[in-house]
Design a protein around this motif. Structure first.
Motif, PDB file in Angstrom:
ATOM      1  N   GLY A 216       0.804  -1.212   0.000  1.00 46.44           N
ATOM      2  CA  GLY A 216       0.000   0.000   0.000  1.00 46.44           C
ATOM      3  C   GLY A 216       0.841   1.269   0.000  1.00 46.44           C
ATOM      4  N   THR A 217       2.037   1.220  -0.613  1.00 47.33           N
ATOM      5  CA  THR A 217       2.859   2.428  -0.746  1.00 47.33           C
ATOM      6  C   THR A 217       2.605   3.129  -2.078  1.00 47.33           C
ATOM      7  OG1 THR A 217       4.703   1.120  -1.621  1.00 47.33           O
ATOM      8  CG2 THR A 217       4.691   1.530   0.740  1.00 47.33           C
ATOM      9  N   SER A 218       1.609   2.667  -2.810  1.00 45.15           N
ATOM     10  CA  SER A 218       1.290   3.253  -4.118  1.00 45.15           C
ATOM     11  C   SER A 218       0.910   4.723  -3.977  1.00 45.15           C
ATOM     12  CB  SER A 218       0.130   2.498  -4.768  1.00 45.15           C
ATOM     13  OG  SER A 218       0.416   1.123  -4.848  1.00 45.15           O
ATOM     14  N   LEU A 219       1.346   5.530  -4.938  1.00 47.43           N
ATOM     15  CA  LEU A 219       1.141   6.974  -4.877  1.00 47.43           C
ATOM     16  C   LEU A 219      -0.016   7.456  -5.736  1.00 47.43           C
ATOM     17  CD1 LEU A 219       4.909   7.917  -5.027  1.00 47.43           C
ATOM     18  CD2 LEU A 219       3.386   8.383  -3.093  1.00 47.43           C
ATOM     19  N   CYS A 220      -0.646   6.559  -6.482  1.00 44.98           N
ATOM     20  CA  CYS A 220      -1.662   6.993  -7.442  1.00 44.98           C
ATOM     21  C   CYS A 220      -3.030   6.364  -7.209  1.00 44.98           C
ATOM     22  CB  CYS A 220      -1.190   6.679  -8.868  1.00 44.98           C
ATOM     23  SG  CYS A 220       0.402   7.400  -9.263  1.00 44.98           S
ATOM     24  N   GLY A 221      -3.239   5.749  -6.060  1.00 44.43           N
ATOM     25  CA  GLY A 221      -4.554   5.225  -5.729  1.00 44.43           C
ATOM     26  C   GLY A 221      -4.898   3.890  -6.341  1.00 44.43           C
ATOM     27  N   GLN A 222      -3.884   3.158  -6.845  1.00 42.15           N
ATOM     28  CA  GLN A 222      -4.192   1.878  -7.487  1.00 42.15           C
ATOM     29  C   GLN A 222      -4.391   0.736  -6.504  1.00 42.15           C
ATOM     30  OE1 GLN A 222      -1.326   3.800  -7.661  1.00 42.15           O
ATOM     31  NE2 GLN A 222       0.036   2.790  -9.087  1.00 42.15           N
ATOM     32  N   ALA A 223      -4.218   0.971  -5.201  1.00 41.70           N
ATOM     33  CA  ALA A 223      -4.391  -0.091  -4.208  1.00 41.70           C
ATOM     34  C   ALA A 223      -5.653   0.111  -3.377  1.00 41.70           C
ATOM     35  CB  ALA A 223      -3.157  -0.150  -3.293  1.00 41.70           C
ATOM     36  N   LEU A 224      -6.644   0.792  -3.957  1.00 38.31           N
ATOM     37  CA  LEU A 224      -7.876   1.108  -3.230  1.00 38.31           C
ATOM     38  C   LEU A 224      -9.094   0.594  -3.982  1.00 38.31           C
ATOM     39  CD1 LEU A 224      -7.071   4.827  -2.314  1.00 38.31           C
ATOM     40  CD2 LEU A 224      -6.768   2.823  -0.849  1.00 38.31           C
ATOM     41  N   THR A 225     -10.167   0.343  -3.243  1.00 37.50           N
ATOM     42  CA  THR A 225     -11.410  -0.127  -3.859  1.00 37.50           C
ATOM     43  C   THR A 225     -12.573   0.105  -2.906  1.00 37.50           C
ATOM     44  OG1 THR A 225     -12.556  -2.048  -4.794  1.00 37.50           O
ATOM     45  CG2 THR A 225     -11.090  -2.470  -2.958  1.00 37.50           C
ATOM     46  N   ASP A 226     -13.772   0.221  -3.460  1.00 38.20           N
ATOM     47  CA  ASP A 226     -14.978   0.257  -2.629  1.00 38.20           C
ATOM     48  C   ASP A 226     -15.660  -1.105  -2.622  1.00 38.20           C
ATOM     49  OD1 ASP A 226     -15.993   0.101  -5.162  1.00 38.20           O
ATOM     50  OD2 ASP A 226     -17.280   1.877  -5.000  1.00 38.20           O
ATOM     51  N   SER A 227     -14.955  -2.121  -3.100  1.00 38.78           N
ATOM     52  CA  SER A 227     -15.516  -3.466  -3.182  1.00 38.78           C
ATOM     53  C   SER A 227     -14.731  -4.429  -2.286  1.00 38.78           C
ATOM     54  CB  SER A 227     -15.521  -3.936  -4.643  1.00 38.78           C
ATOM     55  OG  SER A 227     -16.155  -5.188  -4.767  1.00 38.78           O
ATOM     56  N   ILE A 228     -13.945  -5.304  -2.874  1.00 38.89           N
ATOM     57  CA  ILE A 228     -13.205  -6.318  -2.111  1.00 38.89           C
ATOM     58  C   ILE A 228     -11.710  -6.041  -2.246  1.00 38.89           C
ATOM     59  CG2 ILE A 228     -12.714  -8.779  -1.843  1.00 38.89           C
ATOM     60  CD1 ILE A 228     -15.464  -9.143  -3.462  1.00 38.89           C
ATOM     61  N   LEU A 229     -11.060  -5.808  -1.136  1.00 38.69           N
ATOM     62  CA  LEU A 229      -9.618  -5.576  -1.117  1.00 38.69           C
ATOM     63  C   LEU A 229      -8.929  -6.870  -0.694  1.00 38.69           C
ATOM     64  CD1 LEU A 229      -7.394  -3.380  -1.430  1.00 38.69           C
ATOM     65  CD2 LEU A 229      -7.499  -3.112   1.048  1.00 38.69           C
ATOM     66  N   VAL A 230      -8.011  -7.351  -1.534  1.00 36.43           N
ATOM     67  CA  VAL A 230      -7.302  -8.598  -1.279  1.00 36.43           C
ATOM     68  C   VAL A 230      -5.866  -8.266  -0.904  1.00 36.43           C
ATOM     69  CG1 VAL A 230      -6.683 -10.854  -2.193  1.00 36.43           C
ATOM     70  CG2 VAL A 230      -8.766  -9.716  -3.003  1.00 36.43           C
ATOM     71  N   VAL A 231      -5.505  -8.530   0.333  1.00 39.50           N
ATOM     72  CA  VAL A 231      -4.180  -8.175   0.852  1.00 39.50           C
ATOM     73  C   VAL A 231      -3.243  -9.365   0.700  1.00 39.50           C
ATOM     74  CG1 VAL A 231      -2.875  -7.381   2.863  1.00 39.50           C
ATOM     75  CG2 VAL A 231      -5.215  -6.556   2.478  1.00 39.50           C
ATOM     76  N   ILE A 232      -2.140  -9.128   0.002  1.00 39.51           N
ATOM     77  CA  ILE A 232      -1.171 -10.192  -0.266  1.00 39.51           C
ATOM     78  C   ILE A 232       0.175  -9.767   0.307  1.00 39.51           C
ATOM     79  CG2 ILE A 232      -0.009 -11.516  -2.085  1.00 39.51           C
ATOM     80  CD1 ILE A 232      -2.464 -11.155  -3.783  1.00 39.51           C
ATOM     81  N   SER A 233       0.426 -10.167   1.536  1.00 42.41           N
ATOM     82  CA  SER A 233       1.702  -9.825   2.174  1.00 42.41           C
ATOM     83  C   SER A 233       2.198 -11.016   2.985  1.00 42.41           C
ATOM     84  CB  SER A 233       1.552  -8.570   3.046  1.00 42.41           C
ATOM     85  OG  SER A 233       0.472  -8.707   3.955  1.00 42.41           O
ATOM     86  N   GLU A 234       1.574 -11.295   4.105  1.00 40.86           N
ATOM     87  CA  GLU A 234       2.003 -12.437   4.915  1.00 40.86           C
ATOM     88  C   GLU A 234       1.667 -13.746   4.216  1.00 40.86           C
ATOM     89  OE1 GLU A 234       3.859 -12.500   7.832  1.00 40.86           O
ATOM     90  OE2 GLU A 234       4.115 -10.470   7.065  1.00 40.86           O
ATOM     91  N   GLY A 235       2.618 -14.676   4.273  1.00 42.94           N
ATOM     92  CA  GLY A 235       2.444 -15.964   3.627  1.00 42.94           C
ATOM     93  C   GLY A 235       2.977 -15.982   2.207  1.00 42.94           C
ATOM     94  N   TRP A 236       3.438 -14.820   1.727  1.00 44.11           N
ATOM     95  CA  TRP A 236       3.908 -14.700   0.344  1.00 44.11           C
ATOM     96  C   TRP A 236       5.361 -14.230   0.345  1.00 44.11           C
ATOM     97  CZ3 TRP A 236       0.659 -16.041  -3.684  1.00 44.11           C
ATOM     98  CH2 TRP A 236      -0.687 -16.216  -3.353  1.00 44.11           C
ATOM     99  N   GLN A 237       6.204 -14.923   1.094  1.00 41.97           N
ATOM    100  CA  GLN A 237       7.559 -14.420   1.284  1.00 41.97           C
ATOM    101  C   GLN A 237       8.640 -15.460   1.002  1.00 41.97           C
ATOM    102  OE1 GLN A 237       6.270 -13.141   5.081  1.00 41.97           O
ATOM    103  NE2 GLN A 237       6.373 -10.986   4.585  1.00 41.97           N
ATOM    104  N   ASN A 238       8.316 -16.428   0.176  1.00 42.97           N
ATOM    105  CA  ASN A 238       9.337 -17.402  -0.222  1.00 42.97           C
ATOM    106  C   ASN A 238      10.204 -16.832  -1.341  1.00 42.97           C
ATOM    107  OD1 ASN A 238       8.412 -19.326   1.589  1.00 42.97           O
ATOM    108  ND2 ASN A 238       6.990 -20.222   0.115  1.00 42.97           N
TER     109      ASN A 238
END
Length: 952
Positions: free
Chosen positions: A86-108
Motif C-alpha cells: 500500500g505504498t502506491s502513490l496513485c490510488g491503485q491499491a484502493l477499492t470500494d468493493s473487495i480488497l485482497v491483501v497479499i503480504s504475509e504468507g507470500w515471502q518465499n
C-alpha cells in the motif's frame, strides 16, 4: 475483542457481498476476513491522495486461496483489488468493493545460477530481495525510493524503477518468468512447459487476441513507431504496449504486459528476475549550478553507464533540508535560483572509478558550476549526500500546513527537451499558486517529480487542482511528447488521461487487452482503463487534525514494516487514519452510532494492542512516534482510581515486587508438581476465561528473581561501575527450563569482576524503578516520580556521574537516558560490554550457532552492530533474523495479550537453523516471549559472554 467477522456486520452488506462472504468463509480462515466498519476503514488509505473504503478485506496466504477467491468474485460479479504494502502513490491499491491483501504468507524466495536469477513471491520487501543477493554481489534491477518498504508484488505491478535502474534494469527489462492467477481463477507458470500447455488449451481466445494485436501493431508503422518512441523514456501510463513490439511469442508478450498492469489483468503471484551487478566501488558529487536550466543542460551531457544516477534538486528542495543536522552549511548561501545535481558513479574497481570521475569532469568542462566539481568515495560522506536527496519528500510532509495533503506527481521528458520542459513545469506551478512546490527527480532519465501541498476543504481548492493537472497533462504530452506517469503507475489520478497521452488507436488496443484478460471487469476496475473523466478528483482523503503527535502523517505506510501488531490488529498508519475518521465523525456529527463503534473498537485494535515500542518513528519520513500518541491516549483515559493505584505502587514498590516474586514462585511450584502439559492446559483455560486479568502461562514463565545485596571487589585496578539491576530482572529469574539457572545479577557481577571492575550496588534497590512500565500505560506522573527517585540514588552511587552506570534491561536504559540527568553515564548491557569489557576479556568462542534478538529499544539506541560484534566474538555463527524487529511482548502485554507477541514473532522460527539451542537478548520479558515462540532457551547476552570469558 472477537477478531472474526460478526454476522451482524455481514448482514449490513449488500446481498451479493453477503453471499460472497458466507461462501469464502468455507475456504478462508475467518480471522483473515474483515467486514466491520472499523477494520475495513483502516485499509481505506494508501500513500496516495485518495481514500476509498472497501466493503470486505481479505488477507490471502497462498495460491489456492487466491484462486478460489477470484472464482467466487467472478461468480458474484464483484470487483476486487490486490494490495501488498500500500505504498502506491496513485490510488491503485484502493477499492470500494473487495480488497485482497497479499503480504504475509507470500515471502518465499529462491536463488539460481549463482545469483544471476532470483525468484520472489509478492510479499517480499524489495530491500529483502537485495539482502538475499548480497553474498553474490548482485541485486534486483528496480530501485525505487520506497524499496525498503514496498513489496515485490507492487513493484512489478507498477513497473517501479528508481534513481539508478532507468529503463534498462526495470522490471520489464529484467523479468524472466512469472506465476499468474487470472480473472477466471486459472493458474499459469510461464517457466513450466506443462503449465503453459494446459493453460493455453483453456485460453485459446486470449492467446489469439494477443497474436492479432501483435500483427495489427506491426502492420501499422505509425503506431509501432509511436510505441517505440514512448518507451525510450520512462513510461508507466497505460499498459506496456512495447511488449508487442519487443516480443513475438505470445507468452513473452503476456508476461511483459503484466509488468505495470497494476493488478488489472491478473495477479503476479511470483516473479523471477534476472539480477544485475551490485558494484562495490562508488563515488558521488553534489554539483551546484546557477539555475535549473544550467543544471538540466549539464545532465543532458551525461548518460549510463558512465554515471549511475543524476538527481536534480531545485533551490526550494535544497531549502527544505538545509537546516537538517549534517547538511553542509554552504547550502544556505546559495543564490535564490540555484539548482543542484547529485551524481553517482559506480565501478568494479578503484581504477575504473577514478577514470569515470575524470570522464565526467571532462563532459562537464564547458558548464559553469557555482563551485568546482568534486567527488567523494568515502562511504560516510556520499551517504550523507544521498540522505539529503532522500529527505526532500519527507521535508515537505514535515512542514506542510495541517489539513493539507502532500501530492507527488511524476512525469518524464525526452532528455534533449529536459531543460525547456522543467522551466515550463516551474512556470505552470507558479501560475496555479504552487510557488512553494518542489521540483526534483531522476534527471538522467528525464524523469521529474514535483511535490506540493494542497487543501481540498472547498470546491475552489478541488477546481484549482483539477485545472492544474489538466494543464500539466496538456504541455507534457502536446508540447514535449512526454510521459504523464514515469514510474509511479497510472492509478486513479492518471487513468482519465491515458487516451489523451496515447491517442485513440493505442487506447483502443488497451481496452481490448482489458476485455481479453478480464471480460467481466472484476480486476481493479477504473485503474488504467476508465470512462470516468473526473476520477482523479473524486474520493480525495480528508486530513482533519486530530493530535499534534500524529497530524503530520502523510499515510505513506513506511512505518508498517516495524510494527509488531501489523498482522494482528492495526499498524501505525491505520491507527492514525482511524483517528482521523473519529475526528471527522465528531466534527460532522453525521453518525453518532458509527462514531461510538469506532471509539469502542479502537480501544483494542489501536490502543490495547499497540506495543508503544516507537520503532515506527525510525522509518517514518516525518518522524512520528505513534507509540507516544498511544501513551498520551492512555494517559487521558487514566481514571482517578487507577491514578491512586499507581501512586500506591510507587510508594510501596518493594512490597509489590515481593508479591510478584511470590506469584512467580507459586507458579513454578505448581509447574514442578503437576508438569508442563497439565499446567499449560489449566493456565490456558484460566486465561481464556479471565482474559487479560489472568496472565497466559507458558513453560518459559520465569521463576522468582533476586536482588544482589552487597558490592563486590574486582582485581584492584581502579575500574568502578555502578550496577543497577532493573526491577524486571530483580523480580524475574530464569525459567525452569532455562539452561543457566543462575540469576542475571550474579552473572553480571561475575562478568564485571572477570573484567577487573569493582561493582558498586545501590542500597535498598527493591524500592526503586525507572518508571518505564508506568510510562507505557500512560501513568506519566507515577513514572516521573519513580525515575526522579532513582535518578537521585544513581547520582549518589556514581559520585555525581563520575562512574558509569550499567542497567541490564534495554527498555529501562532507553527511558533512563531520555529523562535522567545527563551527568549520568548510563549504559545498556550490550553497550557496556562492547565499549568497556571486550578488550579486557579473554573470550573463548563456542562452536555453536546462536540466535540474537535486538530489542526495539536497543535498535533505537543504535546497538545492532555492537550486539552483532559481541555475539560474533563469542559464537561461531550468529543469526539476527531480518524480519523480526520488536517482539511485541511490550512489558506485560505478552502475558495479557500473547497473540500480539506471537504475531510479532511470526517469522522467528523459520530463521532458526536445525540444531540451534540458544538465543540471546537484553530484556527479560522479551526473552520469555522469544523462548515461548521458538521453543529454545533465550537469556541475556551477558550469560553468553560470561560463559566464554576466562579470567586474565
Amino acid at each position: 475483542m472477537e477478531l472474526k467477522p460478526d454476522r451482524r456486520d455481514i448482514a449490513d452488506l449488500p446481498a451479493q457481498y453477503q453471499t460472497f462472504c458466507h461462501n469464502i468463509l468455507h475456504f478462508i480462515p475467518a480471522e483473515q476476513v474483515f467486514v466491520d466498519p472499523v477494520r475495513t476503514y483502516a485499509y481505506s488509505v494508501d500513500a496516495s491522495l485518495y481514500h476509498i473504503t472497501p466493503k470486505i478485506v481479505v488477507k490471502v496466504r497462498n495460491l489456492k486461496e487466491v484462486s478460489l477467491l477470484i472464482k467466487e468474485a467472478k461468480k458474484q460479479t464483484l470487483p476486487l483489488t490486490f494490495r501488498a504494502a500500500g505504498t502506491s502513490l496513485c490510488g491503485q491499491a484502493l477499492t470500494d468493493s473487495i480488497l485482497v491483501v497479499i503480504s504475509e504468507g507470500w515471502q518465499n524466495h529462491s536463488i539460481a545460477d549463482n545469483g544471476q536469477k532470483i525468484t520472489l513471491q509478492p510479499g517480499i520487501i524489495g530491500s529483502e530481495a537485495n539482502l538475499y543477493l548480497r553474498p553474490y554481489s548482485r541485486k534486483i534491477g528496480p530501485d525505487p525510493a520506497s524499496i525498503n518498504y514496498a513489496r515485490i508484488g507492487g513493484m512489478a505491478a507498477n513497473n517501479a524503477s528508481g534513481m539508478c535502474c532507468g529503463t534498462a534494469d526495470n522490471s520489464y527489462k529484467t523479468v524472466e518468468d512469472m506465476k499468474l492467477v487470472f480473472a477466471d481463477g486459472s493458474l499459469l507458470d510461464t517457466a513450466d512447459a506443462v503449465s503453459k500447455k494446459n493453460w493455453a488449451a483453456g485460453h485459446k481466445e486470449m492467446l489469439q487476441e494477443l497474436t492479432a494485436l501483435h500483427e495489427e501493431i506491426h502492420a501499422d508503422k505509425k503506431l509501432e513507431d509511436l510505441i517505440s518512441h514512448k518507451f525510450k523514456i520512462k513510461n508507466t501510463t497505460g499498459y506496456s504496449l512495447n511488449a508487442f513490439v519487443d516480443y513475438d511469442d505470445p507468452f513473452d508478450i503476456l508476461k511483459h504486459l503484466l509488468i505495470g498492469s497494476e493488478g488489472t489483468l491478473a495477479l503476479i503471484a511470483e516473479i523471477t528476475y534476472r539480477t544485475v551487478l551490485d558494484h562495490k566501488y562508488k563515488a558521488s558529487s553534489l554539483m551546484f549550478f546557477p539555475d535549473m536550466r544550467e543544471a538540466c543542460l549539464a545532465v543532458m551531457k551525461l548518460s549510463r553507464p558512465l554515471v549511475s544516477a543524476a538527481e536534480l534538486l531545485d533551490r526550494i528542495a535544497l531549502k527544505s533540508v538545509e537546516d537538517w543536522p549534517g547538511v553542509p552549511s554552504y547550502i544556505k548561501t546559495l543564490p535564490e535560483n540555484a539548482a543542484a545535481l547529485l551524481v553517482e558513479i559506480r565501478a568494479e574497481n578503484q581504477t575504473a572509478l577514478r577514470k569515470q570521475i575524470e570522464q565526467v569532469k571532462e563532459k562537464l568542462a564547458s558548464m559553469s558550476p557555482l563551485m568546482p566539481i568534486e567527488f567523494t568515495d568515502v562511504k560516510a560522506e556520499y551517504e550523507l549526500l544521498w540522505q539529503i536527496r532522500a529527505g526532500i519528500f519527507p521535508a515537505v510532509g514535515g512542514i506542510r500546513e495541517i489539513g493539507t495533503t502532500v501530492i507527488i506527481e511524476d512525469v518524464a521528458f525526452p532528455k534533449e527537451k529536459l531543460a525547456d520542459a522543467v522551466m515550463t513545469l516551474r512556470e505552470c506551478m507558479n501560475s496555479h499558486g504552487y510557488e512553494d512546490g518542489i521540483i526534483y527527480g531522476h534527471a538522467l532519465d528525464g524523469n521529474v517529480h514535483f511535490v506540493f501541498t494542497q487543501s481540498f476543504s472547498s470546491s475552489e481548492d478541488k477546481d484549482r487542482y483539477k485545472v492544474f493537472i489538466e494543464d500539466i497533462c496538456s504541455f507534457v504530452v502536446e508540447k514535449y511528447s512526454g510521459s504523464l506517469k514515469a514510474e509511479h503507475g497510472t492509478g486513479r489520478n492518471m487513468a482519465p488521461f491515458v487516451e489523451f497521452e496515447w491517442g485513440k488507436k493505442a487506447y483502443s488496443i488497451m481496452t481490448r487487452l482489458k476485455k481479453a484478460f478480464d471480460a467481466d471487469n472484476i480486476l481493479n476496475p477504473d485503474v488504467i482503463i476508465t470512462e470516468n473523466g473526473n476520477l482523479f478528483v473524486e474520493n480525495i482523503k480528508s486530513m482533519l487534525p486530530t493530535h499534534d503527535i500524529i497530524n503530520k502523517c502523510i499515510e505513506c505506510g513506511y512505518c508498517e514494516i516495524n510494527c509488531p501488531s501489523r498482522n494482528f490488529t492495526f499498524t501505525p498508519r491505520q491507527r492514525i487514519a482511524t483517528q482521523r475518521e473519529i475526528a471527522r465523525l465528531k466534527a460532522t456529527g453525521e453518525d453518532p452510532m458509527l462514531l461510538k463503534r469506532f471509539e469502542k473498537d479502537y480501544e483494542f485494535l489501536g490502543n490495547e494492542t499497540c506495543a508503544v515500542d516507537g520503532l515506527c518513528q525510525t522509518t517514518c519520513p516525518v518522524s512520528i512516534n505513534t507509540g507516544n500518541f498511544t501513551k498520551q491516549k492512555r494517559s487521558m483515559a487514566v481514571t482517578p482510581r487507577a491514578k491512586d493505584t499507581a501512586a500506591f505502587i510507587t510508594e510501596h514498590f518493594s512490597g509489590v515486587s515481593s508479591m510478584v516474586k511470590l506469584g512467580l514462585t507459586g507458579a513454578n511450584i505448581a509447574h514442578t508438581v503437576i508438569g508442563t502439559h497439565a499446567m499449560d492446559y489449566i493456565a490456558g483455560k484460566l486465561h481464556d476465561i479471565g482474559g487479560e486479568k489472568i496472565p497466559r502461562w507458558t513453560k518459559w514463565m520465569p521463576k522468582s528473581g533476586s536482588t544482589p545485596k552487597s558490592s563486590h571487589r574486582g582485581t584492584g585496578i581502579g575500574l568502578k561501575v555502578v550496577y543497577y539491576p532493573s526491577c524486571v530482572t530483580r523480580m524475574m529469574g530464569p525459567a525452569k527450563d532455562d539452561d543457566d539457572q543462575r540469576q542475571l545479577g550474579d552473572v553480571m557481577i561475575s562478568l564485571l569482576q572477570k573484567a577487573g571492575y569493582d561493582v558498586i550496588l545501590p542500597e535498598d534497590m527493591d524500592k526503586y524503578c525507572c518508571g518505564m512500565p508506568f510510562e507505557s500505560e500512560g501513568h506519566f506522573e507515577a513514572a516521573d516520580r519513580l525515575s526522579a527517585k532513582l535518578e537521585k540514588l544513581l547520582l549518589t552511587c556514581s559520585s555525581d556521574g563520575e562512574y558509569p552506570i550499567l542497567c541490564d534491561t534495554s527498555p529501562c536504559v532507553y527511558r533512563m537516558k531520555r529523562v535522567m540527568d545527563k551527568k549520568l553515564k548510563i549504559y545498556d548491557t550490550v553497550e557496556f560490554i562492547h565499549d568497556f569489557l571486550l578488550d579486557k576479556l579473554n573470550l573463548q568462542k563456542t562452536d555453536e550457532t546462536i540466535m540474537v534478538h535486538v530489542t526495539c529499544s536497543a535498535r533505537k539506541m543504535g546497538l545492532i552492530e555492537k550486539f552483532r560484534a559481541i555475539a560474533e566474538a563469542c559464537a561461531a555463527r550468529v543469526i539476527i533474523p531480518e524480519r523480526v524487529r520488536c517482539c511485541g511482548f511490550a512489558g506485560d502485554k505478552g502475558f495479557k495479550i500473547p497473540e500480539l507477541n506471537e504475531s510479532a514473532l511470526d517469522h522467528l522460527n523459520e530463521e532458526i537453523p536445525s540444531g540451534c539451542k540458544h538465543g540471546y537478548s537484553n530484556s527479560r520479558t522479551c526473552e520469555v516471549g522469544l523462548a515461548a515462540k521458538s521453543g529454545i532457551c533465550y537469556q541475556s547476552i551477558a550469560y553468553l559472554v560470561e560463559e566464554c570469558a576466562v579470567r586474565h
